[in-house]
Scaffold this active site. Structure first.
Site, PDB file in Angstrom:
ATOM      1  CD  GLU A 279      -3.349  -0.873   0.556  1.00 32.89           C
ATOM      2  OE1 GLU A 279      -2.507  -1.054  -0.921  1.00 32.89           O
ATOM      3  OE2 GLU A 279      -4.497  -1.156   0.510  1.00 32.89           O
TER       4      GLU A 279
ATOM      5  CB  THR B  78      -5.144   5.294  -3.646  1.00 29.02           C
ATOM      6  OG1 THR B  78      -6.290   4.151  -3.574  1.00 29.02           O
ATOM      7  CG2 THR B  78      -5.127   5.507  -1.947  1.00 29.02           C
TER       8      THR B  78
HETATM    9  N1  HSE Z   1      -8.129   4.677   3.676  1.00 30.83           N
HETATM   10  C1  HSE Z   1      -7.637   4.664   2.405  1.00 30.83           C
HETATM   11  C2  HSE Z   1      -8.144   5.814   1.971  1.00 30.83           C
HETATM   12  C3  HSE Z   1      -8.315   3.214   1.586  1.00 30.83           C
HETATM   13  O1  HSE Z   1      -9.863   5.830   2.207  1.00 30.83           O
HETATM   14  O2  HSE Z   1      -7.622   6.749   1.474  1.00 30.83           O
HETATM   15  C4  HSE Z   1      -7.910   3.740   0.131  1.00 30.83           C
HETATM   16  O3  HSE Z   1      -8.505   2.780  -0.814  1.00 30.83           O
END
Ligand code: HSE
Length: 333
Positions: free
Chosen positions: A149, A202
């Site tokens: 990530e 993201t």
């Molecule tokens: N919690 C993260 C966001 C998840 O909202 O940026 C991304 O998949």
């Protein structure tokens, strides 16, 4: 614990021939993270879609990605691929001089908001741990997957990788130290996901968020998060529904999703408990009580998408109890 690790390290380096499987295929599911009120801390696993990795432990050091099916845009360079990042971290942390050869089958489109990088990272962490002799504890596997990530979005969040590894609904109670809590899943909870055919990175969606939030906003947000957790344990679907509110990310991110307000209205009109952005979007999720209600919500949301002329994929799934798991063992010939 320390002795066990020392023993295992010697074992990898001296007796690779004793490894039973030549390689394994591991499957990890898509996930819905945030669930509106739990930015970066809560997520759940779906039955589909999913990613599959075929991983082989090699005597030769280094990581080789030999193929990626189902997605043209991903790099086979292990330094630029989430799977490569996780496998490298696994070898480093295990102190192994071996390597990995891996094939990736992407069932989850990158930039979809349903944990595409998270599923690949979780599958890599689980598979690597298994081939290294179950070297890593569950929480250490989450830490490994978080490296994927970090590479994908610049942020090592765990709200997708934890449910992708363990299934169910998970809470990241704390990042430092990492503390993952598996939550109760009400029997009749169903999820609908509409994935519009567009990509949101993201990193871009995170860049839209304020670094600080007013105390009054935080109070409303954590009240809802606590309400959601209580609702899950009490199987109180009304409480779950009224807790699915997002004062932090949705106001900033929903502008990126064409038709978001219409989708939300149609899902609620069809009986959804609550609706929101899945992860960082563009997928939109709805939680429902019962499969019949979920079917009606899916139809209503699909009709809305068709009326505004946006191509989309749709999924209906209970919360999956199964996270990353071996779907095939390939033995040496
Ligand atoms: N919690 C993260 C966001 C998840 O909202 O940026 C991304 O998949």
């Amino acid at each position: 614990m320390l002795l066990q690790r020392v023993y295992l390290q010697i074992y990898f380096q001296l007796s690779i021939i004793s490894i039973m499987e030549k390689s394994i295929r591991v499957k990890a599911p898509a996930t819905i993270s945030n669930l509106n009120c739990g930015f970066d801390v809560i997520g759940l696993a779906l039955n589909e879609p999913f990613d599959i990795l075929e991983l082989e432990l090699t005597e030769k050091s280094g990581i080789e990605i030999t193929g990626i099916k189902g997605c043209a845009g991903l790099s086979q360079d292990p330094d630029k691929n989430v799977v490569g990042a996780v496998l490298r971290a696994a070898l480093d942390r295990a102190g192994s001089r071996n390597g990995f050869r891996v094939k990736i089958e992407k069932g989850i489109r990158p930039g979809s908001g349903i944990g595409s990088s998270g599923a690949s990272a979780a599958a890599a962490a689980f598979a690597a741990s298994h081939l290294l002799g179950d070297f890593f504890s569950p929480v250490e596997q989450v830490m490994l997957a978080m490296e994927g990530e970090r590479l994908a979005s610049g942020s090592a969040h765990a709200d997708n990788v934890a449910p992708a590894l363990f299934g169910g609904i998970t809470l990241v109670r704390s990042y430092e130290p990492l503390d993952i809590v598996e939550l109760h899943v009400p029997q009749e909870l169903f999820c609908v996901v509409i994935h519009p055919e567009c990509e949101i990175k993201t990193s871009v969606a995170r860049g839209l968020l304020d670094r600080e939030i007013p105390l009054a906003t935080a109070v409303r947000q954590w009240g809802n998060l606590a309400g959601l957790v209580a609702g899950l344990y009490r199987e109180d679907y009304e409480l779950i529904g009224r807790s699915l509110v997002d004062f932090v990310a949705e106001p900033k991110r929903s502008v990126l999703i064409k038709g978001f307000d219409q989708l939300k209205k149609s899902a609620l009109k069809c009986g959804a408990l609550g609706v929101g952005i899945s992860g960082s979007g563009p997928s939109v999720f709805a939680l429902c009580k019962g499969g019949d209600c979920a079917e009606t919500v899916l139809e209503g949301m699909s009709e809305t998408m068709r009326s505004i002329g946006i191509v989309f994929d749709a999924y209906l799934s209970p919360v999956s109890g199964q996270g990353a798991h071996i779907c095939q063992k390939i033995m040496p010939e």
